[in-house]
Design a protein around this motif. Structure first.
Motif, short mmCIF file in Angstrom:
data_model
loop_
_atom_site.label_atom_id
_atom_site.label_comp_id
_atom_site.label_asym_id
_atom_site.label_seq_id
_atom_site.Cartn_x
_atom_site.Cartn_y
_atom_site.Cartn_z
N THR A 126 0.82 -1.21 0.00
CA THR A 126 0.00 0.00 0.00
C THR A 126 0.85 1.26 0.00
O THR A 126 0.69 2.13 -0.86
N ALA A 156 3.17 0.88 -3.15
CA ALA A 156 2.47 0.11 -4.19
C ALA A 156 3.17 0.22 -5.54
O ALA A 156 3.37 1.32 -6.06
N ALA A 181 -0.07 -5.17 -4.73
CA ALA A 181 -1.18 -5.87 -4.07
C ALA A 181 -1.89 -6.82 -5.02
O ALA A 181 -2.51 -7.78 -4.58
#
Length: 328
Positions: free
Chosen positions: A158, A161, A167
């Motif tokens: 996150t 990222a 993710a």
């Protein structure tokens, strides 16, 4: 923080950065002046006993530091040797001194420890063959927050990222955690190169990586290919106080093109550090304003956090070995 933590050695600066001029530093809220003489490196409380002027604003006269205000001089031991204009002997006063040593190109200070002990080593077998790039930065937050952030893989999807991990490309990774008296290490088995830009571009041959915490505040990250240690990142944390943490960061690369790769890698890692700095500052400001002392919830995904927390709170690095599988 447990009193035992202050008995250890903390990194102040690189040896190459400490030349003839005194250097002001803050460690655990205490202002220090660090300087070099022909006998070695020294650390004193950054305060002249006469009128409390900072000695770091003075200059070196031979092997002694001279206060800028009235010209008083002090040895590396803190002993006063001269009061200009006085016909009397110098007063029997001394500036408090702290243990200060050089090791592996780093200047170390111990706030309350035994200065006859040796600072920790950051050397490794292939260090002399590795290309080195160093930098320095500051983080907002507690010492725990700063250290744990860099050994925590779960925020990388996150906060970073696409840069460190993605993710959308999670896969199962087995992690072995081993705890000893002075270090705890998480070894990532089977991940290979992570899903982010950095390793996809610079480390496709990585087959094993690990994150290690060593007393009192050292983080090491290692990336191995089939034959040797490809890259090591060393982070040396020193708490200045008031929620400010100083970090010395070294990247060691062993590759035929390391002299080209590391300068290219440095700005990308600088971006990752900026992302960490921003999220830690944001979190720390909110926590400090509304909630005060941290009381964190740890889960099985917090790989090294509980170990680091016990060390800082209780002065012991303890906890059993374990193995966990996570989606990275």
């Amino acid at each position: 923080m447990h009193a035992k933590v202050k008995e250890h050695w903390f990194a102040i600066c690189r040896s190459a950065e400490l030349k003839r001029s005194p250097r002001a530093v803050v460690l655990f809220g205490q202002p220090l002046v660090v300087f070099r003489t022909t006998a070695g490196v020294h650390a004193l409380l950054d305060r002249c006993p006469h009128r409390h002027a900072p000695l770091s604003g003075g200059r070196m006269i031979g092997d002694q530091i001279q206060c800028r205000y009235h010209g008083w001089k002090f040895k590396g031991s803190g002993e006063c040797t001269l009061v200009p204009g006085s016909k009397l002997d110098p007063p029997r006063c001394a500036v408090p001194a702290f243990g200060c040593q050089e090791k592996d190109g780093i200047v170390w200070v111990t706030p309350e420890g035994d200065d006859t002990t040796s600072p920790p080593s950051i050397a490794f077998d292939d260090m002399e063959h590795a290309k080195q790039v160093w930098s320095e930065f500051t983080l907002d937050g507690s010492l725990f927050d700063a250290i744990e952030n860099f050994v925590d893989p779960m925020h990388t999807h996150t906060v970073h990222a696409g840069l460190i991990r993605s993710a959308k490309k999670r896969s199962p990774v087995r992690i072995q955690i081993e705890c000893h008296a002075s270090e705890v290490c998480a070894t990532y088995l089977g991940e290979g190169a992570s899903s982010g830009l950095i390793q996809q571009f610079f480390g496709l041959d990585i087959v094993r990586s690990l994150g290690r915490f060593r007393l009192p505040s050292i983080v090491e990250m290692e990336y191995w290919n089939e034959k040797f240690l490809r890259c090591r990142i060393v982070l040396l944390f020193s708490p200045a106080g008031n929620g400010e943490i100083k970090v010395l960061a070294g990247i060691f690369g062993r590759h035929a093109l390391a002299f080209l790769i590391l300068p290219l890698l440095k700005p990308i890692l600088r971006l990752a550090v900026r992302q960490d700095r921003d999220v830690l500052k944001w979190k720390h400001a909110h926590e400090s304003k509304y909630f005060g002392k941290a009381n964190y919830l740890h889960t099985e995904l917090d790989l090294l956090g509980p170990y680091i927390s016990r060390w800082l709170r209780h002065g012991k690095l303890e906890g059993g070995d374990r193995e966990v599988e996570v989606m990275l």
